[in-house]
Design an enzyme around this catalytic site. Structure first.
Site, PDB file in Angstrom:
ATOM      1  CG  ASP A  95      -2.224   7.433   0.401  1.00 18.71           C
ATOM      2  OD1 ASP A  95      -2.795   8.527   0.417  1.00 18.71           O
ATOM      3  OD2 ASP A  95      -1.720   6.955  -0.632  1.00 18.71           O
ATOM      4  NE  ARG A 137     -12.337   9.055   0.759  1.00 17.77           N
ATOM      5  CZ  ARG A 137     -11.330   8.195   0.851  1.00 17.77           C
ATOM      6  NH1 ARG A 137     -10.241   8.530   1.532  1.00 17.77           N
ATOM      7  NH2 ARG A 137     -11.404   7.014   0.267  1.00 17.77           N
ATOM      8  N   GLY A 171      -4.983   2.749  -3.305  1.00 17.50           N
ATOM      9  CA  GLY A 171      -6.320   3.275  -3.503  1.00 17.50           C
ATOM     10  C   GLY A 171      -6.296   4.783  -3.672  1.00 17.50           C
ATOM     11  CG  ASP A 206      -1.739   1.187   1.411  1.00 21.88           C
ATOM     12  OD1 ASP A 206      -2.346   1.634   0.429  1.00 21.88           O
ATOM     13  OD2 ASP A 206      -1.811   1.711   2.541  1.00 21.88           O
ATOM     14  CE  LYS A 265      -4.670  -1.027  -1.938  1.00 20.78           C
ATOM     15  NZ  LYS A 265      -4.281  -0.368  -0.689  1.00 20.78           N
TER      16      LYS A 265
END
Length: 293
Positions: free
Chosen positions: A85, A128, A173, A83, A217
């Site tokens: 972030d 978002r 993501g 990942d 993923k």
């Protein structure tokens, strides 16, 4: 045979190892040998039985010590899927980008809920990004340059694994505008992420489909593993949020890195106290063999 790797940079003592070995013996794990990977930083205890008991015993005993319990066979990995972030970088990019629109608290609250597994990831991402509609596209470069910082140990982890023949893939993501330069800087072979859509120099409030999510993923790990002709135990996945769980659960070693509770509870290993170089010690790689430190 199994190994329990104790990791606490600069804080382990011979007494800690002796005590840990005694505790494993008392719970029927049948420890055999102990040895330093790097004295004072990381050490292995080899044992014969009950890895779940060993992990629970050691994790509950030593504050500030990360514990990785795994089979000895296949310990060094040939595929890393990570990942971005809050794992390979120190921030959540969408939250920082929102700050340039003056709505960081609003978006950060949604991010936190999604990473805890309380919201559908794709729906939360759409919501978002919609709030960022009409933000000047120049904010993306500003955010990347001013806010994005690599997680300590990221470069050393990836470059050392690559030098030893492993493949490294960043699957986020988040967004390609961040993931691609981050992947290049750290040393990943490639990056997979979402694409923010732009028009007339501004964000449209939409993200390209299909969305890179948990299933992406997991699929990336499975496909890379098959392409490289690797056994299941030759793979390492690391992340911090609920959308990382699927890949963490199928990896030979699935690691929750400073993770949300839902991830920390489910992962086979967790790193809470050390930086990403802990994942090199977990593979039995001593500091003398690290690159990019």
């Amino acid at each position: 045979m199994f190994t329990a790797t104790l990791i606490a940079a600069g804080r382990l003592s011979p007494q800690t190892l002796s005590d840990a070995r005694d505790r494993l013996a008392a719970t029927g794990c049948a420890p055999t040998t102990t040895g330093w990977l790097d004295e004072g930083d990381a050490a292995d205890i080899v044992f014969g039985f009950a890895p779940d008991v060993a992990r629970q015993t050691l994790e509950c005993t030593y504050d500030g010590v990360d514990v990785v319990v795994q089979p000895m066979a296949g310990r060094e990995k040939r595929l890393l899927v990570a990942d971005m972030d809050s794992t390979m970088i120190t921030v959540e990019c969408i939250d920082e980008l929102a700050d340039y629109a003056g709505i960081k608290p609003q978006i950060a609250a949604i991010t936190e809920a999604a990473m805890r597994g309380e919201l559908d990831f794709a729906a939360a991402l759409d919501a978002r990004v919609a709030l960022l509609k009409d933000l000047d596209a120049g904010a993306i470069d500003r955010c990347r340059n001013e806010r994005v910082r690599l997680m300590p140990g990221a470069v050393t982890l990836v470059r050392t694994m690559r030098a030893r023949g492993a493949t490294a893939i960043l699957v986020s993501g988040g967004f390609t505008a961040f993931a691609e330069p981050v992947a290049e800087e750290i040393g990943f072979h490639r990056a997979i992420a979402n694409r923010l859509e732009l028009a007339d120099g501004r964000l449209t409030g939409t993200v390209g489909k299909p969305i890179v999510d948990s299933s992406t993923k997991e699929r990336t790990l499975r496909e890379a593993r098959a392409e490289l002709l690797l056994a299941d135990d030759a793979t390492l996945a690391v992340g911090d949020g609920a959308n990382d769980l699927a890949m963490i659960n199928i990896a030979g070693l699935g690691v929750a890195y400073r993770a949300k509770p839902i991830v920390a509870q489910a992962a086979a290993a967790r790193i809470d106290h050390n930086d990403l170089t802990a994942l090199l010690w977990a593979q039995g790689i001593a500091r003398k063999d690290w690159l990019g430190a």
